[in-house]
Scaffold this active site. Structure first.
Site, short mmCIF file in Angstrom:
data_model
loop_
_atom_site.label_atom_id
_atom_site.label_comp_id
_atom_site.label_asym_id
_atom_site.label_seq_id
_atom_site.Cartn_x
_atom_site.Cartn_y
_atom_site.Cartn_z
N THR A 173 21.15 72.49 105.30
CA THR A 173 20.03 72.06 106.13
C THR A 173 20.44 72.12 107.60
O THR A 173 21.60 71.83 107.93
CB THR A 173 19.58 70.63 105.76
OG1 THR A 173 18.45 70.25 106.55
CG2 THR A 173 20.69 69.61 105.95
N HIS A 230 30.62 61.37 95.31
CA HIS A 230 32.02 60.97 95.11
C HIS A 230 32.37 60.79 93.63
O HIS A 230 33.54 60.63 93.28
CB HIS A 230 32.29 59.66 95.86
CG HIS A 230 33.72 59.46 96.24
ND1 HIS A 230 34.72 60.38 95.97
CD2 HIS A 230 34.35 58.44 96.89
CE1 HIS A 230 35.87 59.95 96.42
NE2 HIS A 230 35.68 58.76 96.98
#
Length: 392
Positions: A311, A363
């Site tokens: 993006t 994560h």
């Protein structure tokens, strides 16, 4: 005989659409494939074309919600053909030879295919209206005008206290749901770095004119980042993966989503098999996506899938941000505005065009070491873009 105009299947898992603006009125004549009405889905705004030439005799659902398979209008087949079939002095019927003769030159056909355009729809400037290579280059280089938004409410008068209640569109509702789910269902972290854009800017300055002359469109920044992302994903596959239940699925293909602002919200069309495309092909696909998002002609299946997203908030002036993951993807790269600022180089302070980079990651399956290494690799490739062609 009346022909029913039904809501077609517009993509995987989409069962409901919102009827947008009708582009034709009751009684209007229509041609085959001429857009009749806008359909707003939870992924994009699309146009529903006329399946036959005729007349729009009745609009059954002027607005509101409709399900796939619902009849929204009735068409009278053949009415348009009958009204236009009478010969006139100024417009004699073309001969069969004129109809079948190709009016697209081979070079123009090839260039249009590379840019994802329909060559026959481009106005031709050659003899007899033939479409030349130059016509295609002009069509690619000239972006379509941005649609003017219709006013949703009268302007607020001085001193007036007012609230305007506007229903969320399916697209905006879906965006809200996905963003909230990404925050709630992932262990999202973001790591940051910066890249000196001098080398890429110098390459664009040196070869940009030749590139545009050959391909008919500009050499942008995004193709460099797509190439860099693909190479980094090949080296660090954890960021090209997803979680399915108790399993980690490593994708051995590279479908890169490119976030594009479409007026109603951000949509993410996907560049399939980006590792197999040249930079020119990547730029052609991006230009085509941008044009069709603005024209509301993007297909729902082009927004599905994707293994990683890029993006670019820099086009709006963003200096830094924390991009939100696009589940089930586990990584998204945020580009930002290029700003000249002082940096230390070889013991001296110099001015360089710098871009902040942000990598958000899940994560749960991507450790900090992999994330930092990935973003550092992007920085190395962008600062020395020769590595992109040598793949080192």
């Amino acid at each position: 005989m009346a022909l029913e105009l039904k809501i077609p299947a517009v993509g995987e898992s989409i069962t409901e659409v919102e009827i947008g603006q009708w582009l034709k009125k009751e009684g209007d004549t229509v041609k085959v494939d001429e857009p009749l009405v806008e359909l707003v889905t939870d992924k994009a705004t699309l146009e529903l074309p006329a399946p036959v030439a005729g007349r729009l005799s009745k609009i059954l659902i002027p607005s509101g919600q409709a399900k796939v398979g619902d009849v929204v209008a009735l068409l009278e087949e053949g009415a348009a053909e009958a009204s236009s079939s009478a010969p006139t002095q100024s417009a004699p019927a073309p001969s069969q030879a004129a109809v079948t003769e190709s009016k697209v030159m081979p070079a123009a056909e090839r260039l249009a295919a590379q840019a994802g355009l329909q060559a026959s729809s481009i106005p031709g400037s050659g003899p007899g209206g033939r479409v030349l290579k130059e016509d295609v280059q002009r069509a690619v280089a000239t972006p379509p005008p941005a649609p003017q938004p219709a006013p949703s409410a009268p302007p607020v008068q001085k001193g007036e206290r007012r609230e305007d209640v506007v229903p969320m569109t399916p697209l905006r509702r879906r965006i809200a749901e996905r963003l909230l789910a990404a925050k709630q269902n992932t262990a999202m972290l973001t790591t940051f770095n910066e890249a000196d854009m001098s080398a890429v800017m110098e390459l664009r300055k040196e070869y940009g004119e030749a590139f545009q002359k050959k391909y008919g469109f500009k050499l942008g920044f995004m193709s460099f980042f797509v190439k860099a992302v693909v190479q980094a994903l090949q080296e660090i596959p954890q960021l090209n993966a997803e979680i399915r239940g108790a399993d980690i699925v490593y994708h051995r293909y590279y479908d890169i989503g490119i976030a594009v602002g479409g007026g109603e919200g951000l949509v993410v069309p996907v560049i399939r098999d980006a590792d197999r495309l040249s930079m020119a092909q990547i730029e052609a696909v991006i230009a085509d996506f941008g044009a069709r998002v603005r024209e509301k002609k993007i297909k729902p299946e082009e927004l599905m899938g994707g293994t990683f997203t890029i993006t670019n908030g820099g086009i709006y002036g963003s200096l830094n941000s924390t991009p939100i993951l696009n589940p089930p993807q586990v990584g998204i790269l945020g580009m930002h505005a290029i700003v000249e600022r002082p940096v230390a180089k070889n013991g001296a302070v110099v001015i360089r065009p710098m871009m902040n980079l942000a990598l958000s990651y899940d994560h749960r399956i991507v450790d900090g070491r992999e994330a930092v290494t990935f973003l550092k690799r992007i920085k190395e490739l962008i600062e020395n873009p020769v590595r992109l062609t040598l793949e080192i």
